[in-house]
Structure formats: C-alpha cells, structure tokens
Design an enzyme around this catalytic site. Structure first.
Site, PDB file in Angstrom:
ATOM      1  N   SER A 119      10.736  80.357 109.825  1.00  0.00           N
ATOM      2  CA  SER A 119      10.942  78.948 110.144  1.00  0.00           C
ATOM      3  C   SER A 119      11.197  78.149 108.865  1.00  0.00           C
ATOM      4  O   SER A 119      12.177  78.406 108.165  1.00  0.00           O
ATOM      5  CB  SER A 119       9.738  78.415 110.929  1.00  0.00           C
ATOM      6  OG  SER A 119      10.002  77.136 111.473  1.00  0.00           O
ATOM      7  N   ASP A 171      16.293  80.498 120.622  1.00  0.00           N
ATOM      8  CA  ASP A 171      15.337  79.677 119.872  1.00  0.00           C
ATOM      9  C   ASP A 171      15.246  78.284 120.497  1.00  0.00           C
ATOM     10  O   ASP A 171      16.233  77.553 120.566  1.00  0.00           O
ATOM     11  CB  ASP A 171      15.772  79.570 118.409  1.00  0.00           C
ATOM     12  CG  ASP A 171      14.666  79.045 117.507  1.00  0.00           C
ATOM     13  OD1 ASP A 171      13.778  78.334 118.001  1.00  0.00           O
ATOM     14  OD2 ASP A 171      14.688  79.355 116.309  1.00  0.00           O
ATOM     15  N   HIS A 185      11.637  81.056 119.153  1.00  0.00           N
ATOM     16  CA  HIS A 185      11.362  80.820 117.736  1.00  0.00           C
ATOM     17  C   HIS A 185      10.462  81.903 117.147  1.00  0.00           C
ATOM     18  O   HIS A 185      10.637  82.329 116.016  1.00  0.00           O
ATOM     19  CB  HIS A 185      10.719  79.446 117.567  1.00  0.00           C
ATOM     20  CG  HIS A 185      10.655  78.976 116.153  1.00  0.00           C
ATOM     21  ND1 HIS A 185      11.775  78.821 115.375  1.00  0.00           N
ATOM     22  CD2 HIS A 185       9.606  78.632 115.362  1.00  0.00           C
ATOM     23  CE1 HIS A 185      11.430  78.396 114.173  1.00  0.00           C
ATOM     24  NE2 HIS A 185      10.126  78.285 114.137  1.00  0.00           N
TER      25      HIS A 185
END
Length: 843
Positions: free
Chosen positions: A705, A778, A812
């Site tokens: 991330s 995502d 994610h």
C-alpha cells in the site's frame, strides 16, 4: 502480436497474470511475456479439456508447513470475564470462494448467497472455557458453520451468535452451559453495519431480518444507457468515499434488494419473531435503555452514484416499542459535498445516553464540516429527551473536532468523557463534561503520536440493561493500553483520577514478556491476562491483584498471582530458532529511529546475510514522537499471509517495522516526503551494515500500500537496494487530485508535491528490478489496480527490469489460499534471483 495486444489479452484471461520484462539492448527496447513456468494446478485438467494450464505456484514445503499450521483461536470474553468463547478462524478460503459472484453496492461488496459482506469469514468449532477452572464445553454448531459475531447478555450467561452458513446468515442462541439452537426460519441481514442486540430486558433480541421477497433483480439484456455523472460548481470530496460505488440503475435495484431488512424482536425461549415497522433500509436501530423507544435511521433515495451509503440522505426517527412513529429527529440530506478530511453537517453519531431512561445525544459541526474553516468552535454536543418534539438543547461547544464519540459515561451518570482532535498539531484533548450541571473541564491533552505518554483507553463495564459505562473505583477510572517504551511496548492497567489526573499503575507486563489486560473477571481484583514471549505461545491466565508492591525500573505495581486458563501448544516450533532484537540508531538530522532485527534459524554471529527491509511511512509533527520505539520483540512469532517474515526461513535477515517517519506540519509534510524517505532508508541500511548483519550489496526492500509507494520511490531515488517488491501500491498521486494520506491540498494547489511523490514520473530512474503485485479488484480508491499497470509499463518502457503480477478476484489485501501461496513464491523467487543471487530460471 504487439506488446499492447498481449497485455490486453493476458489481462482478460481468467487466471493469474504475470508479466516479466528485462532490458534487451542499449536502446531500452524490452521483451515482455506471460510466465509459462511449470505450475501446481488448482484441479486436474479433464481429458479433452481446453482449459489453460494453471500458472499458480506454491512456495517450498518449509514455508507451507508454517503457513498452514494450526491457527491459534479467536477469543471473545463475556461481560463478566467469567467465560472465554474460543473458535478457530478461517484464514485462507479457496480462490473459488473469493472469486464467487459479488456486487459492488454503495461502498460495500455484497455476497448474494448469504446477503452479507463479501470475503467476511468467521471461525469454526466454538467452545467455552470457564475462567475459574479452565473447563471446556464444546458447542454443537455444524462443521460448515462459521461464527461471525457474538452478542452477550449482561450477566454473561447467555449469548447470540451470528453464524455464516453456505446459503444464509443464521441466528443461534445458547447458554454457557453448552445449550445452543438456531432460530428458524430467520436469515440475518448484517449489511450497513447492522448487528444483533439484546433488548434492555436481556431476554429478547432485536434483529435485522431479511424480509420475504422474490428473486434478485435481473440484469438488463443490454445496458439501459451510459453511466453519467455531472457536476457544476461542486466541492472536492474525499477520495475514500469513492469505493465500490453504485454505477447503474441495476445496481440501485440490487442495493434496494440486499440492503432492505425488517426489524424483528425475537424471543429465544419461544422462537417467536415480532416485526416492528415496515421493511426498509435501516442503517441504525437501537432501543433506549428503558426499552420504551427505538431510535431508527432509514436511508432514503434516490441513491447517489458519487458517494457511499454512509453519506446517503437519511431520516432519523424515534418510534415506540410497537413501531409507531413518535417523532422525527432530523432529516439528513445527501452529503456528497463533504470536504477532504471533513464531516457531514447535521446530527452525527446519534446515540442514547447510557445512564438515562431515554435521552438522545449527538454531535453537530459548527464549521460546515470544513476542517480549515476559521471558526471559534468546530463541533457541539446536542441533547433531546422525550417526547422528542421540542427543540434540542446545546450541551457543549468544542473548539476542535470531536472524535472517539463512544458514549463514555461515568458510573453515576453525570459525566461524559469526550476526545477532541486538533488537526494541525495532531493533538488530542480529553474533556470531562458534567451534563447535569452544565460544567466542563479539560482533563488532559497530548500529542496523538506520543506513544510513550499515551494514557490508553478506558475500561468499560456492562449495566444490567446491557449499556456500557466507565469502570470506576470512586473518582478514578480504569485505563488500559500498550504504552510504548524505549525497550518496546509494555501493556498496562492504570487507575486515573478524574480530579487530579494522577495515575496509579496497577499492572505492567513483565519486561521479558508481552502481557496485556483482557477483562476483569468478576470483581476488580481479578482479571484475565494474556501472556506471550518470543519463546512462549500466547495463553490466558486468571490474574489476582494483590500482595506486596513490586518495583521495576523505578515503577511500582501490584504483585500478580497467576492461574492458567488455557494451555495452547506451539503450532510452529521451528520458528522459535529465530532470534529477535531491537536496534536503535539516528537519522543524519538527529531523528531517532529503530527497527526490529530478525535473524534466521542457525544464524552464525558475524555472518553477513542477504537482508529484507520492511516498512510503512507514517506522518508525525515532531522528531521526538517520530523516533519512539513501537512494537515489541517479545511477541510470539507467527507468520500469516504473504508476510515478509517468511524470508527468514530461506536464510535472509529481516529489518522489521523499520521506522520511516515523515515529520512536519500536516499541511506541508509531503513537501519533503522523498528527501525524508531517502534519509530514513540510508540510516537503516547504514546501521544494518554497521552491526555486521547486512551485506550492503544484497539488500531488498518490500512494502504494501503506502509502503509500495515507498519501495518505488526508494528504487527511483537511491541505489541502496538490489531489488524491490511493491504490493498494492499507489504510484501516481495525481489520480487522487483532492488529497491523500494526511495531505489535504489539492493537486492544483500543490502540483509539484503530487508529482514529486509519484514514482511513475521517475520510472526512468528505476534501474534495479522491481516486482509489482496487485489485486485485480482492489477496492481502495487510492490504490486502484490500473496504477500498477501504468507504473509497470513506465518502468518497462524506460528499460527497467519489472514484473507485474495481478491476482484475480483479490482486493487491497490478499485472502485466497492460492493467492497467498503464489505471492510467497513470487517474492522468494524475486529476491533469490536479484538479492541473494540464486537464479531459478531453470527450476
């Protein structure tokens, strides 16, 4: 076939996409091909089948043995602390489950099979462990059923389980004696945050039930028309309000279908279900403490395609216990113009006062919800009592935004504890409000990032009607927390005076363990303690406060008497050979930093190893808090998912939780993001080399991330690393033109900043190999999958060495067993090849 045609084709295939690129000549022309290495198939290929050969891979056996070792159970504690409910978590569902049909509806991903959240898995084999003697009682739940949540009665003797079945979410009610039964016919709707609650009488349950209905709306044979959004003179809104939005009229119909529920009161003793009101889309339904009124929030259309359901228009109403409307508290308009880092206007966080029969309290913005508006007060607290038709009264005006609005009421009911947050200073203020006398005072304040001075958070107790209040001893409130130290986290239990703010330390975990308070067990002298160490598996004990006061490092605490409750066994004893220690050092500008050094099994002192640096950048206001040590080397090592710690089993050293602080004013921190990032990394690498562990020519960097952004920037702006792995990252911040992380300036006001932090603009400077991994679905608006595709193309087209791995059906984070195993294989292969120097081209 051209490269772009190949890319389009491979991204369309219903299997794992892997693109590897490498420099082929001095002009920078690259070859790019899908990986076709031997793979472990998901299932045997049927004779005559035309299915493509699977590209899924698995890491070595020693990695799989740790990944799939038995899990430690989830633990829920009863309100009295007399019982522990244990269940075994489902961590790695199959790819077929993760990839099953789901709908993106107004900020949610909905599993149509169960009318619940997609990818929400629970735990199996529930059983009770009695705190007093450790006796275990197993509950007769079907093997395929998964416990999602637990609702206890106030006395801790009975409970309601929300359970995931293959085709619905069920309600099971039982007692700590081991009885358990499903309430039929009933399917629970947990969407919009709904949960099962005990009524104030602690005999019946309020449940959001799926009403009788037909089949789901069928999609149109052809689209009803184009998707259209229009804006005129609109204000910027938060990027994070744009995930999983409604897009079509069919989506609107699906949202109506799956979000609609019927409120029912369930009597577990008889199984009777009494409806209250008509089916609707309820985002809140809570009975008053005396059970006479029901607070309801209903969402009303038309549905927006620009924000999530939490910003939809809504009506706040009070009903009587039969479902008849008593009063309309507020009508909330669609909140599609909320500024970045702001809040919606009108009543928010409406709740019943725990210590009054039926009085409502809520918070309202006084600054239009705009965090940069110059006003004397940002929020106010309002109050409204029965019959709910008069004008609400103002209780308190807050200079800063009210956070942590959890209804923290004192035991006598007169005092409300609230927390305000000053955005610019990153400061939190705790206030005590006497709502009956109309007085208020600041109790204490501190930097929200100051982990050394953190007071923790208050311990609560349950009233007979199920409401929560602060747990007190006279005018002192119990607080628990982690409280970081220079040696790492040392959890504690304090008593803090409301008059003087003086704190008495009752308990702090031993320095060579990581021990934490879980819950009081009966009276205030007994509590459930969770204890672990680097060598000891986490277990629970019944701790008794008493005996002579002991002193450690100048700090007095009460002596503990411990009685074991659980005796969990170590599921991965091979990990106990791993050595851990805390390493402290300073950045060139004097900022103190640290990392947790992990050394592989059988490490020989003095040996220089290939090394992996893992970090996640965070923002701070000052160097003192940025340099504080967080985490603990006394935690029991257990590796989950695609963890970087698996590199330890292949002979790497790991610099875990390497501090990467970004220091500065929240308005301008990202002006110096890259220089600070480089300085952080230079200091960490220099220290790892200085202590004789890292081989300076064999260091890799990995992040997820915001950490993926970190990896790409470090490869673009330094030559510290041999290779990098960036997962689910954001590489072009201009895709978030109205703010990211703590940055709230728009692209148009800080254009150079947006570009400087975006490694896509510096892809031509990335000369070291980079592995880019991303989930194809995502849901995080700041890290859309396309960013990885564009970044990969930018590196590849500039002559760099890159590999792009897109995981089908993953968001994610990565959940499916096949995905986790494959990511581990990719990571090990990449660093073995480019960091350790072992070629696997022929394996």
């Amino acid at each position: 076939m051209s490269h772009r045609s190949l890319l389009f084709l491979t991204l369309s295939l219903p299997l794992l996409v892997q693109l590897s690129c490498w420099n082929t000549d001095k002009r920078g022309d690259n070859a790019c091909r899908p990986s076709v290495e031997a793979a472990k198939p998901i299932a045997p290929k049927p004779p005559g089948s035309t299915l493509p050969v699977s590209n899924w891979k698995s890491p070595p056996k020693e990695i799989l043995d740790v990944l799939h070792a038995p899990q430690l159970p989830w633990v829920w504690t009863s309100p009295t602390g007399q019982q522990l409910l244990l269940a075994d978590p489902v961590l790695y569902p199959s790819l077929s489950e993760v990839g099953a049909t789901m709908h993106e509806l107004a900020g949610m991903r909905v599993n149509p099979r169960v009318n619940g959240y997609h990818e929400r898995y629970g735990a199996t084999a529930p059983r009770f462990v009695r705190v007093s003697d450790g006796k275990t009682i197993r509950l007769p739940l079907p093997a395929s059923a998964q416990v999602l949540s637990v609702a206890w009665t106030a006395d801790g003797e009975r409970f309601a389980l929300t359970v995931r079945h293959p085709d619905h979410l069920g309600l099971w009610v039982g007692s700590v004696k081991g009885t358990l039964q499903e309430i039929k016919p009933l399917a629970v709707n947990t969407l919009l945050g709904a949960r099962v609650r005990w009524m104030p009488d602690q005999k019946r349950l309020l449940v959001h039930r799926i009403p009788r209905r037909g089949s789901p709306p069928a999609p149109p044979a052809i689209p009803a028309g184009p998707s259209i959004l229009e804006g005129k003179g609109a204000k910027a809104r938060s990027t994070y309000e744009s995930r999983n939005l409604l897009k079509t009229a069919h989506d609107d119909a699906l949202f109506d279908y799956y979000a609609t529920s019927e409120l029912v009161v369930v009597d577990p003793k008889t199984g009777k279900q009494k409806p209250i009101g008509a089916p609707s889309i309820y985002s809140k339904a809570v009975f008053s403490p005396d059970g006479k009124y029901l607070l309801v929030e209903r969402l009303v259309g038309p549905w927006s395609h620009a924000v999530t359901w939490s910003r939809f228009a809504a009506k706040l109403e009070v009903w009587d216990e039969k479902g008849t409307l008593v009063a309309q508290v507020a009508t909330l308009p669609l909140a599609d113009q909320v500024p970045s880092h702001g809040v919606r206007t009108g009543p928010r966080n409406v709740m019943w006062r725990s210590t009054a029969p039926h009085t409502l309290y809520w918070v309202e913005a006084l600054d239009g919800g705009n965090p940069v508006a110059k006003v004397p007060h940002r929020d106010r607290i309002m109050r409204l009592g029965a019959p709910f038709t008069q004008k609400p009264g103002e209780v308190f005006k807050a200079r800063h935004r009210i956070r942590s609005w959890l209804g923290w009421w004192s035991a006598d009911g007169s005092t409300l504890m609230i927390i305000q947050r000053e955005r610019i200073r990153r400061w939190r203020y705790t206030w005590l409000l006497n709502v009956d006398k109309g007085t208020s005072r600041l109790w204490f304040g501190l930097n929200e990032r100051d982990s050394y001075a953190s007071p923790g958070y208050p311990v609560l107790r349950t009233l007979p009607n199920g409401r929560l209040v602060l747990r007190q001893k006279g005018d002192e409130i119990y607080f628990q927390g982690q409280r970081a130290t220079r040696q790492g986290d040392r959890p504690f239990l304090d008593l803090r005076s409301m008059k003087t703010n003086a704190a008495r330390r009752l308990f702090r975990g031993r320095a060579d363990h990581y021990e934490s308070f879980v819950a009081f067990a009966g009276d205030d002298s007994h509590f459930v303690l969770r204890s672990e160490s680097a060598a000891e598996v986490p277990n629970y004990s019944l701790a008794t406060l008493g005996g002579p006061v002991s002193a450690s490092r100048g700090e007095a605490t009460l002596t503990l008497i411990r009685k074991p409750i659980t005796r969990f066994k170590d599921p991965t004893p091979q990990l106990r050979k791993i050595k851990k220690r805390l390493v402290r050092y300073t950045r060139k500008d004097g900022v103190p930093l640290s990392f947790q050094l992990f050394l592989p099994p059988d490490y020989k002192p003095g040996e220089r190893l290939p090394t992996v640096l893992y970090a996640y950048p965070l923002e701070y206001s000052d160097p003192a808090t940025a340099g504080q040590v967080r985490g603990s080397t006394q935690r029991f090592s257990r590796f989950y998912g695609a963890s970087h710690l698996f590199f330890l089993l292949k002979g790497y050293a790991v610099l875990n939780n390497t501090t990467m602080p970004m220091i500065g004013d929240p308005e301008t921190t990202y002006d110096t993001f890259v220089p600070q990032l480089v300085a952080d990394a230079e200091a960490a690498v220099a220290k790892a080399v200085e202590i004789g562990v890292a081989d300076p020519k064999r260091i890799g960097v990995i992040g997820h991330s915001h950490g993926g952004l970190m990896v790409a920037n470090l490869l673009a702006h330094t030559d510290l690393f041999s290779a990098g792995i960036a997962r689910s990252g954001s590489y072009n911040k201009t895709n978030q033109p109205f703010g990211f992380q703590s940055e709230r300036r728009s692209l148009f006001k800080a254009r150079d900043v947006y570009i400087q932090v975006s490694p896509t603009f510096f892809a031509d400077k990335i000369k070291k190999p980079i592995l880019i991994i991303h989930g194809k679905r995502d849901a995080n608006p700041g890290t859309r999958t396309a960013q990885s595709e564009v970044f990969f193309e930018a590196v590849r087209g500039s002559g760099g060495t890159a590999r792009l791995v897109l995981l089908p059906h993953e968001s994610h984070g990565y959940r499916a067993r096949e995905s986790i195993e494959h990511v581990l294989w990719e990571q090990l292969r990449w660093f073995d090849r480019y960091v350790k120097g072992i070629s696997r081209d022929r394996r």
